[in-house]
Design an enzyme around this catalytic site. Structure first.
Site, PDB file in Angstrom:
ATOM      1  CB  THR A   1      -0.947  -0.008   1.208  1.00 50.23           C
ATOM      2  OG1 THR A   1      -1.763  -1.187   1.147  1.00 50.23           O
ATOM      3  CG2 THR A   1      -1.842   1.216   1.216  1.00 50.23           C
ATOM      4  CG  ASP A   2       4.733   1.242   1.742  1.00 47.63           C
ATOM      5  OD1 ASP A   2       4.410   0.323   0.968  1.00 47.63           O
ATOM      6  OD2 ASP A   2       5.790   1.218   2.406  1.00 47.63           O
ATOM      7  N   GLY A   3       3.751   1.964  -1.283  1.00 47.92           N
ATOM      8  CA  GLY A   3       4.253   2.277  -2.612  1.00 47.92           C
ATOM      9  C   GLY A   3       3.162   2.802  -3.519  1.00 47.92           C
TER      10      GLY A   3
ATOM     11  CG  ASP B   1       5.026   7.498  -1.406  1.00 49.01           C
ATOM     12  OD1 ASP B   1       4.604   8.596  -0.994  1.00 49.01           O
ATOM     13  OD2 ASP B   1       5.740   6.750  -0.733  1.00 49.01           O
TER      14      ASP B   1
ATOM     15  CG  ASP C   1       1.277   2.408   5.182  1.00 47.59           C
ATOM     16  OD1 ASP C   1       2.386   2.857   4.837  1.00 47.59           O
ATOM     17  OD2 ASP C   1       0.932   1.217   4.995  1.00 47.59           O
TER      18      ASP C   1
END
Length: 373
Positions: free
Chosen positions: A133-135, A138, A199
């Site tokens: 999710t974090d990628g 961004d 996140d």
């Protein structure tokens, strides 16, 4: 922290500034130059590919690997550098092409979380085809910035951003807590309750709400604010752990144990939560979010008491190690600059490498991205 040429140029600017009674503008220009200089160094050391550019995260050992986290950082860094005057449009498009080539499918725009060089090609197999999710967050935000920076006539960044956000909402947001899951693989209620505290990007979520006119993102932002307030209140230090369990619409938090998620620092400020000051500062920068600001001020009060920033802290504030790492220092430096905490900004600035570290992807990349914010 600046090159010999920049020192000469800065000295000239300072001299001019003293004549006219002000040095604020030359100093700001010097900071911008430093950030872009670091970006250029970082690109030379960590960016591979030609028409499809990617961020290497294997630190020069073994087969080349790429992760969606790094691709998101690369896309974000290149468009932030463009906002500071760097000519990075071609580079951004090459990053974008790599992202598109490594989506889960042509119908699913989430990025496969990892690729490994096999027989001369970067490919994803098995669990590598899941998302992180974090990628994806961004990447989505970088696409929004690209749309604002260059428009969407030649490359339709706007459509790509909205398409990606639609699937992030469907597959990477917990429909009970309305908080980010770790990835699309977190389908059971247990896995969906796992929260990576870095996140909680309220600035992004509010931006997504405005950009898409989708009220779900406002709900994600509101629930993230609740989580941030509760995390901040758990200890006098205000520090967040790498991971925590979050359940229910009222956001009930349960501490993780070591190795329950990922590593020995799951319930400490480790290599995930070291990014929290940056993400909280983004919340204040992008949305003037009061919850993010209050939580960040509490953390900076803790870090101000330290002679130097070291690696890993318990939530009660005990330093686990006595050595330094830029992945911890750079986000705090960016946060201190954002809240105009001059003392902490100057202290952490002295800890930052004057040139970008080689064979240290995570630290070097966080230094560049936070410097460009």
């Amino acid at each position: 922290m600046i090159s010999k040429f920049e020192k000469i140029a800065l000295g000239m600017c300072l001299g001019i500034g003293l004549v006219f009674g002000s040095v604020s503008q030359p100093t700001a220009h010097a900071k911008t130059t430093q950030a872009v200089t670091w970006y250029n160094q970082w690109q030379k050391d960590y960016v591979g590919g030609k028409t499809q550019k990617y961020v290497r995260n294997n630190n020069g050992s073994g087969a080349t690997t790429v992760v969606s986290e790094g691709q998101g950082y690369g896309m974000l860094a290149s468009v932030l550098a463009a906002k500071k005057g760097a000519n990075t449009h071609t580079t951004f498009n090459a990053f974008y092409r790599y992202y598109r080539a490594h989506r889960i499918s042509s119908q699913d725009p989430l990025m496969c979380w990892q690729q490994t060089m096999r027989s001369g090609h970067l490919t994803s197999t098995g669990s590598q085809r899941n998302s992180a999710t974090d990628g994806d967050l961004d990447i989505a935000y970088a696409l929004i910035l690209a749309d604002k920076q260059w428009g969407s006539k030649t490359v339709n960044y706007k459509a790509a951003a909205k398409n990606l956000l639609t699937v992030i909402k469907k597959d990477e947001i917990n429909t009970t807590t309305y908080l980010p899951k770790e990835g699309n693989w977190a389908t059971s209620s247990y896995d969906a309750s796992k929260l990576r505290t870095s996140d909680l990007m309220v600035g992004y979520f509010k931006t997504f709400a405005t950009y898409t006119k989708d009220s779900t993102w406002t709900k994600v932002a509101t629930h993230s604010q609740t989580a941030i307030k509760k995390l901040s209140a758990r200890h006098s230090t205000g520090l967040f752990p790498d991971f925590i369990f979050a359940k229910g619409s009222s956001i009930s938090l349960t501490a993780a144990k070591a190795y329950q998620f990922e590593s020995a620092t799951d319930d400490q400020v480790g290599y995930n939560a070291c990014r929290v000051p940056w993400r909280l500062a983004q919340g204040y920068l992008l949305a003037k979010d009061s919850a993010s600001k209050a939580a960040l001020k509490k953390q900076l009060t803790f870090y101000n008491k330290k002679t130097k920033i070291t690696v890993v802290y318990t939530l009660t504030g005990k330093a686990v190690n006595n050595y330094e790492n830029t992945a911890f220092t750079a986000p705090i430096n960016m946060a201190a600059r954002t809240l105009k905490d001059t003392s902490l900004a100057n202290k952490t600035k002295k800890q930052l490498p004057t040139t970008i570290e080689k064979r240290n992807y995570y630290s070097a990349t966080l230094q560049v991205v936070t410097a460009l914010e």
